[in-house]
Design an enzyme around this catalytic site. Sequence first.
Site, PDB file in Angstrom:
ATOM      1  N   HIS A 168       0.864  -1.115   0.095  1.00  0.00           N
ATOM      2  CA  HIS A 168      -0.204   0.162   0.090  1.00  0.00           C
ATOM      3  C   HIS A 168       0.868   1.273  -0.024  1.00  0.00           C
ATOM      4  O   HIS A 168       1.945   1.061   0.404  1.00  0.00           O
ATOM      5  CB  HIS A 168      -0.802   0.009   1.280  1.00  0.00           C
ATOM      6  CG  HIS A 168      -0.103   0.164   2.658  1.00  0.00           C
ATOM      7  ND1 HIS A 168       0.384   1.171   3.025  1.00  0.00           N
ATOM      8  CD2 HIS A 168       0.061  -1.073   3.497  1.00  0.00           C
ATOM      9  CE1 HIS A 168       0.736   0.834   4.330  1.00  0.00           C
ATOM     10  NE2 HIS A 168       0.425  -0.479   4.504  1.00  0.00           N
TER      11      HIS A 168
ATOM     12  N   CYS B 203       2.993  -4.843   6.932  1.00  0.00           N
ATOM     13  CA  CYS B 203       2.753  -4.439   5.407  1.00  0.00           C
ATOM     14  C   CYS B 203       3.876  -3.945   4.816  1.00  0.00           C
ATOM     15  O   CYS B 203       4.855  -3.352   5.236  1.00  0.00           O
ATOM     16  CB  CYS B 203       1.387  -3.690   5.441  1.00  0.00           C
ATOM     17  SG  CYS B 203      -0.004  -4.393   5.717  1.00  0.00           S
TER      18      CYS B 203
END
Length: 417
Positions: A308, A327
């Site tokens: 992301h 992440c």
Amino acid sequence: MHIRRLAILLPLLASAAPIAAQQDPVGAGQIVPVAPPPPAMRPADPGAAPLVSPITVSWPKRDAEDLLAYVQRVGEEGLDPADYAPDALRQAIDGGDAARLDSVATQTFLKLSSDLALGHVRGDARIDWHIEDPDLNGNEQYAMMERAVQQHSVHDTLNALLPTHPQYQELKSVLAGTTDAAKRDKIRVNMDRWRWLPRDLGRKYVIVNVPAYSVALVEDGRVIARRRAVAGAVKTATPQLNATISGAIFNPWWEVPASINKEVAGKKGYVRVKVGENGFRYRQPPGPANALGKVKLVMPNPHAIYLHDTNAKGLFDKQMRAYSHGCIRTEDAIGFTGILLEDASLWDTAKINETLASGKTVQANLAAPIPVYITYFTAAAVADKNEVIAYSDIYGRDKPVATALADRSGVTKLAAN
């Protein structure tokens, strides 16, 4: 081929064999059994005890000699010939006992083929590794052995199990040209990690190398886009996994992991959502402060790890970039997403910018799914210079692999914290 029913020890090893980084050369099938394999032929779970096989294959002496020759040179693949008991195979070849030769050669082939296809290291030494490798199963492995002996193609059959990724070949080439023990260990560790991956990563795929803080899009064996990345901090290490990217969400909400609820509780900019009778979770709406930035790739996986954007873009300028909760924060995530969406006719640059400007949460679907692999390689080879580019072993994962490579079983139990 005649099959003798013998009780032989089958150390059938389940594991799974890449990228390597800013300069990594990147690139790499599922075998479906026609019938369920007999229980003793199913690969064991990582770290499981060896199984006892009731079957063996009749090995002509010439094919057993080919197998022995392969074992004797398997050091070229970063493996230890002693792990495949070459002396026992030599004695069986010279001993004149056909049943003994069949038993020893069958065991040797099964162990060797498993290590070549799936990697020698297994069990606890593969810390936080969750990438599926469908390259070999027990049923196919036995049939493959039969064909290799019938066709007198033992050498070629075993070679066909090796990783096809260019980086594996580069590492192999540098391994052959160095005598430095530490350098050789580094190369061997990373060659085995390539064997943990599927041989075929797909015609088009995304690969992340955590120690190199690198995200790359590969198509037809060529890197067509590369971005710097921020990976998980040591306390929130990024797991190694494979998933499928099906789309992207622009202006995403951030669903705060329960593990960090206390960090955001009471802070402005978070929405509290009731869960059950007394529980709460938190969400962060789209906007300049959103931790996911302006886009998040849709890649469902049980670890809730995603690629992301980020609102903390200054971290990309740092050399060491282990700061996330797990992440993969991707530099120029909007541009990278645009490349992934190029085949989706509706999603050109103008459409993406219009959607971002609207502030609305919108999902864009890829024209075709793209596999993504989040990996952990601490070295990349540059064969023409006989050099290895070393990356920091952020999470301390090299030592357990090196220890397991030195163990015949490939299994290393980690000490409890």
